[in-house]
Design an enzyme around this catalytic site. Structure first.
Site, PDB file in Angstrom:
ATOM      1  N   ASP A   1       0.869  -1.170   0.000  1.00 26.03           N
ATOM      2  CA  ASP A   1       0.000   0.000   0.000  1.00 26.03           C
ATOM      3  C   ASP A   1       0.906   1.220   0.000  1.00 26.03           C
ATOM      4  O   ASP A   1       2.000   1.193   0.548  1.00 26.03           O
ATOM      5  CB  ASP A   1      -0.888  -0.010   1.241  1.00 26.03           C
ATOM      6  CG  ASP A   1      -1.999   1.024   1.164  1.00 26.03           C
ATOM      7  OD1 ASP A   1      -2.087   1.718   0.133  1.00 26.03           O
ATOM      8  OD2 ASP A   1      -2.756   1.140   2.137  1.00 26.03           O
TER       9      ASP A   1
ATOM     10  N   THR B   1       0.419   4.184   1.467  1.00 27.22           N
ATOM     11  CA  THR B   1       0.493   4.803   2.780  1.00 27.22           C
ATOM     12  C   THR B   1       1.122   3.846   3.787  1.00 27.22           C
ATOM     13  O   THR B   1       0.685   2.713   3.946  1.00 27.22           O
ATOM     14  CB  THR B   1      -0.910   5.205   3.270  1.00 27.22           C
ATOM     15  OG1 THR B   1      -1.515   6.028   2.287  1.00 27.22           O
ATOM     16  CG2 THR B   1      -0.830   5.941   4.586  1.00 27.22           C
TER      17      THR B   1
ATOM     18  N   ASP C   1      -1.296  -1.166   6.729  1.00 24.31           N
ATOM     19  CA  ASP C   1      -1.417  -0.688   8.100  1.00 24.31           C
ATOM     20  C   ASP C   1      -2.808  -0.181   8.428  1.00 24.31           C
ATOM     21  O   ASP C   1      -3.076   0.204   9.551  1.00 24.31           O
ATOM     22  CB  ASP C   1      -0.392   0.412   8.388  1.00 24.31           C
ATOM     23  CG  ASP C   1      -0.581   1.631   7.489  1.00 24.31           C
ATOM     24  OD1 ASP C   1      -1.463   1.584   6.612  1.00 24.31           O
ATOM     25  OD2 ASP C   1       0.160   2.613   7.667  1.00 24.31           O
TER      26      ASP C   1
END
Length: 778
Positions: free
Chosen positions: A301, A303, A537
């Site tokens: 991902d 982020t 996350d």
């Protein structure tokens, strides 16, 4: 206390908490089946291999030759080393588990307090925020768009809305909104306590190495008894004493048992886990270090992996007819109304503040599927905040500016307003664009180096993000990632698994991906035979993390991601992943080398057992002599090889490669040794003790050749290891006391030419095996 009458603003008082603690009404979940020190010792002592070796030791005592029971030292070393390593690994893991232990926010005496989840008492008032995992069963006291994912409990991934009075179950996690609950069932009484135990258990499941070794051991449990009985019956007919027949049989059986293989495999796994723990990477399974080494596709991902997760406010661009002050006032109102502000809202709050006099009517929390949140204010209408490509009309003039800014890597939000509410996620027709908000992502300083490492290792990288695909592509390029194909909007992704897999192979960046699509991406890649790792996350990564071959979470990630991940990077460093890969490669490479040594020994032992039984000759070795051979050609060097710092690329087919080398090498070693032994008896007429000395020297010399070949690629310390093992045997031969103990004789005879020829011929064949088998497999 009646949960329906709980005062959210006050929560429990200090005295109420104390009384519940005294009554044992606390959220102490029964510990997973974590073994005590004595249980660890017992588990490492009472093993199948140790049982076989100890039984053979008893037979040696029965035969009246206790000196030949030297091999029982393997039982002791297996037990001691295995127990020490397990205790050591457990200590390191517990250190990191404290760091990753989930926390809960509770209301007590009118003040919010953050405590560990095992400090929750019955009737506690607990806040639920986006990404939090529900730690206890409870009843909803207040809900602001609260929606839970109960897939870990029910298997159904669709979020479930929760209103006041609804039941929530431990093990679920918050995917939208927030709220407060009152704890109604805690500890062992909670619904998911058994699931928590299962999630915390430290296992060695899904390991190709362990499966391969277990398969070999199952074969040997069939082969060894039949071969031993066959040899014993035939030796009874040729030996003068039954004790000698028994001793020869024990010698053969000892050689057939790969006594240190399981120990050194576990040692390699444990060493890898401890090495990861010292680098702040918590592996929840022993096999974690192995799996990432086999990964050929890494889904990340944006982020938290490529970027730090820190978001900075850049600017706000009001549309014609609106002012900067007006937009900032709206943003401040939206921030103050958000019950669970994420990093994006925190960045906006840092710029515009969170003080607002606007009165909130309704809050519809952000949803990962629709990509926006909505809030209505008394007398002011509805305001929508989210992804521009989901909020702006197709003909909105702001779309061109949005596309241009996205291509530079800006994170963009649109503010849309309407007097009317949305209808089941569909915006009102009169929705008006108020402004575009620009934010900046901070790229991790180590991202470029880490991404370059995986690209160099042949690991395909896929960036799977919920953000605008153009934005994601721009950031990935800034981080140094070489992109394949164009950025893909997930709304274009096909539902067919095969078509999706094809598309994934042709492109690198995928944006606007919904949680269920991330899960589908993982499954599509796996359908093509890929071993997939997924990093994440956020709560929208949970489904994909669960289905990936290896789920990786950052320590700062949500409780939900840390709960389902196989590996937690507690220091939040994406750069730790190459370390994990290297530790996994060490385990696989080292276990393969050690397996080559032990399976070779088993192969030549089985050959000697069967052929000697057919020939009717005395067995060529005493048990103590085979212990000597195994110590210098397998045991001691195997220990060092199991911990070698080798990080070569991993190839599939561990067991196949081991058998292709070990079986031919064992047959060559056994045949050459037996030929030299029989020739020395029949042609030169050596005494049995001299012929056994010759056989011992011959097999040990061939064993050192096997050690040298199995140790490749060569390093100076490996060549030194082989030389030290040869020197160790020379010392045994030169020291009278040791030579007498092992019943070795110093003599000169033309029979040594048989030994030299056997070593040369077998050595040449063993050196050629890797090249021959590689061309055969190719």
């Amino acid at each position: 206390m009646d949960s329906a009458r709980v005062d959210i603003a006050r929560g429990l008082s200090g005295s109420e908490v104390a009384s519940r603690l005294a009554a044992g009404q606390v959220n102490i979940v029964p510990e997973p089946p974590d073994r005590t020190i004595w249980q660890i010792i017992a588990a490492n002592t009472f093993t199948v291999v140790n049982a076989i070796m100890f039984s053979l030791f008893v037979l040696v005592l029965v035969s009246g030759n206790p000196k030949d029971g030297l091999f029982v030292g393997v039982v002791i070393s297996n037990s001691v080393i295995g127990a020490v390593q397990e205790v050591r690994a457990r200590r390191e893991l517990r250190r990191l588990e404290v760091v990753t232990e989930p926390l809960a926010t509770v209301m007590r005496d009118g003040t919010t307090v953050e405590i560990t989840t095992d400090g929750i008492v019955i009737d506690d008032v607990i806040e639920l925020r986006l990404g939090a995992q529900v730690a206890v069963d409870g009843a909803v006291l207040e809900s602001t768009g609260l929606r839970l994912d109960e897939s870990m409990l029910t298997g159904e991934s669709r979020p479930v809305p929760k209103g006041v009075g609804d039941e929530v179950l431990s093990g679920s996690f918050v995917v939208a909104g927030g709220g407060w609950i009152s704890a109604t069932a805690i500890g062992a009484d909670s619904y998911a306590s058994t699931l928590v135990l299962e999630a915390k258990r430290f296992e060695t499941a899904h390991s190709e190495l362990r499966r391969g070794i277990d398969r070999v051991l199952r074969w040997l449990t069939v082969i060894i008894p039949f071969a031993s009985i066959f040899l014993f019956v035939n030796l009874l007919a040729t030996e003068n004493r039954w004790q000698d027949a028994l001793l020869g049989t024990v010698a053969a059986a000892v050689a057939m048992v790969p006594d240190g293989l399981v120990l050194l495999t576990s040692l390699a796994f444990m060493a890898g886990v401890v090495a990861l723990a010292r680098r702040n990477a918590l592996a929840k399974q022993l096999s974690t270090v192995e799996v990432l080494a086999r990964v050929d596709v890494l889904c990340v991902d944006k982020t938290g992996t490529i970027t730090t997760g820190e978001i900075r406010f850049s600017t706000v661009r009001p549309t014609p007819g609106h002012t900067d002050e007006e937009v900032r006032e709206v943003l401040a109102a939206l921030v103050s109304a958000d019950p669970s502000p994420n990093a994006t809202m925190a960045a906006i709050a840092a710029e515009v503040g969170d003080d607002s006099t606007w009165v909130v009517d309704t809050v519809d929390a952000f949803d990962s599927d629709r990509k926006w949140a909505a809030t209505s204010f008394d007398g002011r209408g509805w305001f929508y905040l989210g992804a521009p490509d989901f909020l702006l009309r197709p003909d909105d003039p702001e779309r061109a500016a949005v596309s241009q800014a996205s291509a530079t890597g800006k994170r963009l939000l649109a503010i849309v307003t309407s007097a009317r509410a949305h209808d089941a996620g569909v915006l009102p027709a009169d929705a008006e664009t108020l402004a575009i908000v620009e934010l900046d992502d901070e790229i991790r300083p180590d991202a470029a180096e880490t991404l370059a490492y995986f690209a160099a290792q042949g690991v395909a990288l896929k960036v799977i993000s919920g953000d605008n695909p153009e934005t994601v592509a721009a950031i990935a390029e800034r981080a140094g990632l070489e992109l394949i194909g164009r950025p893909v909007d997930a709304r274009e992704l096909p539902d067919d698994v095969d078509a999706l897999a094809t598309l994934l192979e042709q492109h690198t960046v995928f944006g606007r991906v919904r949680p269920q699509q991330k899960q589908a991406v993982v499954k599509a890649l796996q359908s093509r035979g890929h071993t997939v790792a997924m990093t994440g996350d956020g709560v929208n990564d949970v489904l994909a993390l669960k289905d990936a071959d290896l789920g990786i979470s950052m320590g700062a990630g949500s409780d939900a991601t840390k709960a389902v991940a196989d590996l937690v990077l507690t220091d939040n460093r994406f750069a730790s992943l190459p370390v994990v890969v290297n530790e996994g490669r060490k385990v696989i490479n080292n276990v393969e080398r050690v397996s080559n040594l032990f399976i070779t020994k088993t192969a030549y032992a089985v050959l000697l057992t069967l052929v000697v039984g057919l020939l009717g000759s005395p067995f060529p070795f005493l048990p103590r002599q085979l212990t000597l051979i195994g110590t210098f050609s397998i045991g001691i060097p195997g220990f060092f090889l199991a911990l070698a710092p080798e990080v070569d690329l991993i190839r599939p087919g561990f067991l196949r490669r081991v058998l292709w080398f070990s079986v031919p090498a064992g047959l060559l070693a056994g045949s050459a040794t037996l030929a030299a032994y029989e020739a020395s008896l029949e042609i030169t007429g050596l005494a049995l003790v001299e012929a056994r000395t010759l056989a011992t020297v011959t097999l040990l010399s061939i064993g050192l050749v096997v050690l040298a070949v199995a140790s490749r690629p060569y390093r100076p310390w490996k060549l030194g290891l082989v030389a030290c093992m040869a020197l160790g045997y020379v010392v045994v031969f030169l020291v009278p006391g040791l030579r007498s103990f092992f019943q070795l004789e110093v003599f000169w005879s033309q029979a040594w030419w048989f030994s030299a020829a056997a070593v040369v011929l077998a050595g040449v064949g063993i050196v050629a095996i890797p090249r021959l088998t590689a061309s055969r497999r190719g």
